[in-house]
Design an enzyme around this catalytic site. Sequence first.
Site, mmCIF file in Angstrom:
data_model
loop_
_atom_site.group_PDB
_atom_site.id
_atom_site.type_symbol
_atom_site.label_atom_id
_atom_site.label_comp_id
_atom_site.label_asym_id
_atom_site.label_seq_id
_atom_site.Cartn_x
_atom_site.Cartn_y
_atom_site.Cartn_z
ATOM 1 N N HIS A 34 17.891 -36.126 121.247
ATOM 2 C CA HIS A 34 17.381 -37.195 122.188
ATOM 3 C C HIS A 34 16.011 -37.515 121.834
ATOM 4 C CE1 HIS A 34 15.309 -34.001 124.116
ATOM 5 N NE2 HIS A 34 16.192 -33.187 124.453
ATOM 6 N N GLY A 36 13.286 -36.927 122.775
ATOM 7 C CA GLY A 36 12.154 -35.583 122.618
ATOM 8 C C GLY A 36 12.136 -35.026 121.333
ATOM 9 N N HIS A 37 13.629 -34.898 120.813
ATOM 10 C CA HIS A 37 13.485 -34.008 119.473
ATOM 11 C C HIS A 37 13.360 -35.165 118.397
ATOM 12 C CE1 HIS A 37 17.206 -32.318 121.549
ATOM 13 N NE2 HIS A 37 16.467 -31.253 121.136
ATOM 14 N N VAL A 178 8.563 -35.452 125.927
ATOM 15 C CA VAL A 178 8.876 -36.924 126.244
ATOM 16 C C VAL A 178 9.688 -36.885 127.695
ATOM 17 C CG1 VAL A 178 10.111 -38.880 125.349
ATOM 18 C CG2 VAL A 178 9.100 -37.221 123.824
ATOM 19 N N SER A 188 18.846 -31.639 126.490
ATOM 20 C CA SER A 188 20.061 -31.817 126.231
ATOM 21 C C SER A 188 20.717 -31.250 127.529
ATOM 22 C CB SER A 188 20.483 -30.827 125.183
ATOM 23 O OG SER A 188 19.798 -31.208 124.073
#
Length: 287
Positions: A34, A36-37, A178, A188
């Site tokens: 997502h 964030g990653h 994030v 996730s």
Amino acid sequence: MRVARDIAALEAALAPWRAAGDCIVLVPTMGNLHEGHLSLVDRARGLGDRVVVTLFVNPMQFGPGEDFERYPRTFEEDRRLLEARGADLLFAPETAELYPRGHGRTTAVEVPELSSILCGAFRPGHFRGVATVVAKLYNLVRPQVAVFGEKDYQQLVILRRMTEDLNFPVEVVGAPTVREPDGLAMSSRNRYLTAEERARAPLLYRTLRQVVERVREGARDLAAVEAEAMAALAAAGFRPEYVSVRRADDLAPPAPGDRSLVALAAAHLGAARLIDNIPFERAPARA
Ligand code: PAF
């Protein structure tokens, strides 16, 4: 972007970059990527010449009865997102490639003390699995820099300690959490929430913000602040594991003079286990 599914292919992809003296930046993930990653990949691109993302759902960091089997696996979508974000290499091995003797029989990396508190108290063996797989990824990729999200704050502290204790020549960089527009930290595991639980989930972050506010306003009885926050979460239908204010660098209970702190929480909501944290500074104590 190159894709390596085994160690031989990883070596072949890395060899010319190593020969050229490129600075390699590692971003370990378990996939189901997502924003964030992807923000870690963005950060990594600014820190070196080559970004290597690993995608491996590590069985060693899941306890019995946890979500290893149902952890979302979305390889094709992850590959597409990483390609679009400018990663250079995706390493996505099968379990047997990293644990040929089985993950229960492998040599393991133990980071004492830090691994048994907070999340470690509720997930015994979890951080042993995390430290072991990250040490293996360090040895396989041999990066100069590794980027991890602050969302998993305790993990970041543990991996910094492991890197230092084992003298890995790797600079560990933490990247900010994030959040969704309503404050929920991206994860996730948010997909395990029903629509109704998803609407309630941002309370975890709001509760942590209140904890931070109370401590900044001068509250000294941290146990009382933590207990109130636990009660607020429980009243809203969460099953909180802990809410805790700790020293930011080593997660020890803060002494009165400590100023760099972090408020952390873990709570179950429906089928999801949510974690979140807010690092913050408090004013010096008045004499
Ligand atoms: O944060 C994660 O996704 C995992 O714990 C990590 C660091 C990739 C190790 O499996």
